[in-house]
Enzyme design. Structure first.
Site, PDB file in Angstrom:
ATOM      1  N   LYS A  22       0.832  -1.224   0.000  1.00 27.23           N
ATOM      2  CA  LYS A  22       0.000   0.000   0.000  1.00 27.23           C
ATOM      3  C   LYS A  22       0.857   1.261   0.000  1.00 27.23           C
ATOM      4  CE  LYS A  22      -1.268   1.734   3.869  1.00 27.23           C
ATOM      5  NZ  LYS A  22      -1.416   2.904   4.710  1.00 27.23           N
ATOM      6  N   ASN A  23       1.848   1.317   0.882  1.00 32.90           N
ATOM      7  CA  ASN A  23       2.589   2.576   1.031  1.00 32.90           C
ATOM      8  C   ASN A  23       3.536   2.852  -0.141  1.00 32.90           C
ATOM      9  OD1 ASN A  23       1.188   3.165   3.313  1.00 32.90           O
ATOM     10  ND2 ASN A  23       2.762   2.435   4.736  1.00 32.90           N
ATOM     11  N   ARG A  93      -2.883  10.139   4.473  1.00 37.58           N
ATOM     12  CA  ARG A  93      -1.571  10.739   4.655  1.00 37.58           C
ATOM     13  C   ARG A  93      -0.888  10.993   3.299  1.00 37.58           C
ATOM     14  NH1 ARG A  93       0.214  13.632   8.371  1.00 37.58           N
ATOM     15  NH2 ARG A  93       2.449  13.771   8.377  1.00 37.58           N
ATOM     16  N   CYS A 117      -3.834   8.081   9.802  1.00 42.59           N
ATOM     17  CA  CYS A 117      -4.155   7.446  11.082  1.00 42.59           C
ATOM     18  C   CYS A 117      -3.706   8.330  12.243  1.00 42.59           C
ATOM     19  CB  CYS A 117      -3.462   6.090  11.179  1.00 42.59           C
ATOM     20  SG  CYS A 117      -4.328   4.802  10.290  1.00 42.59           S
ATOM     21  N   ARG A 122       1.841  14.389  13.521  1.00 43.99           N
ATOM     22  CA  ARG A 122       2.487  14.000  12.260  1.00 43.99           C
ATOM     23  C   ARG A 122       2.823  15.240  11.441  1.00 43.99           C
ATOM     24  NH1 ARG A 122      -0.506   8.753   9.910  1.00 43.99           N
ATOM     25  NH2 ARG A 122       1.491   8.503   8.865  1.00 43.99           N
ATOM     26  N   PRO A 123       3.889  15.953  11.843  1.00 43.92           N
ATOM     27  CA  PRO A 123       4.263  17.186  11.141  1.00 43.92           C
ATOM     28  C   PRO A 123       4.757  16.901   9.723  1.00 43.92           C
ATOM     29  CG  PRO A 123       5.966  16.582  12.719  1.00 43.92           C
ATOM     30  CD  PRO A 123       4.858  15.592  12.894  1.00 43.92           C
ATOM     31  N   ILE A 124       4.796  17.943   8.894  1.00 41.60           N
ATOM     32  CA  ILE A 124       5.352  17.769   7.542  1.00 41.60           C
ATOM     33  C   ILE A 124       6.468  18.792   7.292  1.00 41.60           C
ATOM     34  CG2 ILE A 124       3.304  16.684   6.503  1.00 41.60           C
ATOM     35  CD1 ILE A 124       2.868  19.494   5.188  1.00 41.60           C
ATOM     36  N   ASP A 125       7.075  19.253   8.403  1.00 46.36           N
ATOM     37  CA  ASP A 125       8.126  20.272   8.287  1.00 46.36           C
ATOM     38  C   ASP A 125       9.285  19.827   7.397  1.00 46.36           C
ATOM     39  OD1 ASP A 125       8.349  18.462  10.550  1.00 46.36           O
ATOM     40  OD2 ASP A 125      10.231  19.475  11.026  1.00 46.36           O
ATOM     41  N   ASP A 305       4.858  -0.071  12.013  1.00 48.31           N
ATOM     42  CA  ASP A 305       3.578  -0.586  11.504  1.00 48.31           C
ATOM     43  C   ASP A 305       3.307  -2.029  11.931  1.00 48.31           C
ATOM     44  OD1 ASP A 305       3.211   1.843  10.350  1.00 48.31           O
ATOM     45  OD2 ASP A 305       3.657   1.212   8.307  1.00 48.31           O
ATOM     46  N   ILE A 327       8.886   5.777  17.015  1.00 47.22           N
ATOM     47  CA  ILE A 327       8.576   6.577  15.814  1.00 47.22           C
ATOM     48  C   ILE A 327       7.354   7.493  16.040  1.00 47.22           C
ATOM     49  CG2 ILE A 327       8.136   6.510  13.317  1.00 47.22           C
ATOM     50  CD1 ILE A 327      10.737   5.085  13.907  1.00 47.22           C
ATOM     51  N   ARG A 397      -8.729   0.329   5.050  1.00 43.44           N
ATOM     52  CA  ARG A 397      -7.858   1.325   4.406  1.00 43.44           C
ATOM     53  C   ARG A 397      -6.583   0.681   3.876  1.00 43.44           C
ATOM     54  NH1 ARG A 397      -7.237   6.798   7.735  1.00 43.44           N
ATOM     55  NH2 ARG A 397      -5.748   7.007   6.053  1.00 43.44           N
TER      56      ARG A 397
END
Ligand code: EPZ
Length: 430
Positions: A22-23, A93, A117, A122-125, A305, A327, A397
């Site tokens: 999936k990812n 995500r 999820c 869950r930053p995206i910096d 995961d 994580i 999902r």
């Protein structure tokens, strides 16, 4: 609301076929808009998050034709907007991958701030830092992220933290930047390598994926390709843990055993027999299993995961185990649900102290996120009596036909749509 209803106690026995990752698939789908030529993708898992991304891509003008359940043809030559407005896109995500791919090709992208999820902040910096280092301006306004640039120029980027998403996103944008990008402290996950291989098959020039330094020489144009996505190591690992928890004997097929090393090592450590073949792994749990300690880490460490599935298994292994989640800080929310089933687990900060109990007992539990939902299903399969797992939307999902695959291994599991369905199932199995 759909639920799984499970009568536990049957050892899982047989063979199960693992689907595409999936990812990896989410990133590769997004990257396929970077050419005007047609891209054919195979081994795409048929799961909800993929459906959401496909829909969002169609809404901006990408043509996606299904060849069969797991293959699509994608043509992005008629994109009519660079603003992704599909109402559900912020639920996943991977929506952020459209930022990297559209920015790389069109020098502009606008996407809703990503959700996903609820497993911690869950930053995206790091994604933004990378885009800025390539010369883009990035603004966040009204819940949208807007990235734009007159031109993208390769740069030297050091990621302060190992991030799968940021590594892939920067790699995509840098593929079509002018000149060379060096990405340091990059993530090494198999799906990072898969996305790099995919981009290279479209004419990109990426070297070093799978190590912590990735070098990207920008190209002006990418072309069409045919590509098959790697097997899902987390789906595979989930079935391996389900086999162990039910004292079963399962051959997990169509996998890359190398990607499963951390999972395999831990299963062997607690007393399972794990046999590796070229593209399959067999897990047999014929002896009593015992405790161990686990810390989640970026690849090749033990995957976050797989943490809920591992903790669930350890909850019914002899002795005291310690699981440390390094994580995501909020990834033990399922522990309260496991406690309803008789688990003895104490969570302190990012550590779970697990005192193994002889068995779970069936109960009604809520899936708080994707992997935790899979873990609670495993608990239900191992439990005495009936378990109902609510909110299986999360599980769908990321797992294709999870219930059917488990049933083919001998599990007593069905999807229930109402209390009446649950009662019918209970009567049937008792
Ligand atoms: C990906 O999430 C996966 N999602 C997750 O899978 C997986 O748990 C995670 O990688 C780790 O392997 C997708 O691929 C769609 P990260 P991602 O960026 O990319 C911090 C599942 O169940 N960070 O590698 O969001 C972050 O907070 C899901 O399939 C920053 O600080 O994860 C975390 O602590 C759940 N700033 C760490 O890095 C950033 O800009 C790793 O996150 C980005 C991340």
């Amino acid at each position: 609301m759909e639920q799984y209803v499970i009568k536990g106690g049957n050892p899982l026995v047989g063979e199960v076929e693992i689907g595409g990752a999936k990812n990896a698939a989410l990133a590769i789908l997004a990257a396929s808009v970077m050419t005007d030529d047609t891209v054919t993708l195979e081994n795409l898992p048929d799961v909800r998050d993929i459906g959401v991304l496909i829909h969002a891509m169609e809404e901006i003008g990408v043509r996606i034709d299904r060849i069969n359940r797991h293959s699509v043809k994608i043509n992005a030559s008629n994109i009519h907007t660079l603003s992704v407005e599909y109402e559900y896109i912020n639920k996943i995500r991977a929506s952020y991958y459209l930022l990297g791919s559209l920015l790389g090709k069109y020098r502009r992208a606008e996407v809703a701030f990503p959700g996903g999820c609820d497993i911690g902040s869950r930053p995206i910096d790091l994604h933004i830092k990378g885009f800025r280092a390539l010369g883009a301006q990035v603004e966040i306004e009204h819940g949208q992220i807007l990235a734009h640039a007159d031109k993208l120029v390769g740069g030297h980027i050091y990621l302060d933290k190992v991030s799968v998403g940021a590594t892939i996103n920067i790699m995509m944008a840098a593929s079509m930047a002018e000149g060379k990008t060096i990405l340091e402290n990059a993530a090494k996950e198999p799906h990072v390598v898969d996305v790099a291989n995919f981009l290279n098959s479209m004419g990109a020039n990426i070297r070093g994926a799978g190590t912590d330094v990735i070098r990207i020489e920008g190209v002006r144009r990418l072309h069409g390709t045919e590509y098959s996505i790697i097997p899902d190591q987390i789906e595979a690992g989930t079935f391996m843990f389900a086999a162990a928890a039910t004292k079963g004997d399962v051959m997990v097929k169509s996998v890359i055993p190398k990607h499963l090393e951390a999972t395999t090592a831990k299963l062997a450590e607690i007393g399972c027999e794990v046999e590796e073949f070229d593209d399959a792994v067999r897990v047999v749990a014929s002896k009593p299993l015992h405790s161990t300690h686990v810390t989640t880490l970026a690849y090749p460490g033990f995957p976050t995961d797989m943490q809920p599935q591992m903790t669930t298994l350890l909850a019914i292994c002899q002795g005291t185990s310690i699981v440390t989640e390094s994580i995501f800080e909020n990834r033990f929310r399922y522990v309260d649900e496991l406690s309803r089933m008789g688990a003895d687990i104490k969570v302190e900060s990012n550590t779970a102290i697990i005192n193994g109990v002889p068995k779970f007992t069936g109960a009604r539990v809520d899936a708080p996120d994707l992997r935790a939902g899979a873990a609670l299903t495993i608990a239900g399969l191992a439990a005495e009596g009936i378990t109902v797992v609510d909110d299986i939307y999360y599980i769908e999902r990321g797992y294709e036909d999870f219930d059917r695959k488990l049933a083919s291994l001998g599990a007593q599991i069905e999807i229930a749509y109402s209390e009446k369905d649950i009662q019918k199932f209970t009567l049937k199995v008792s």
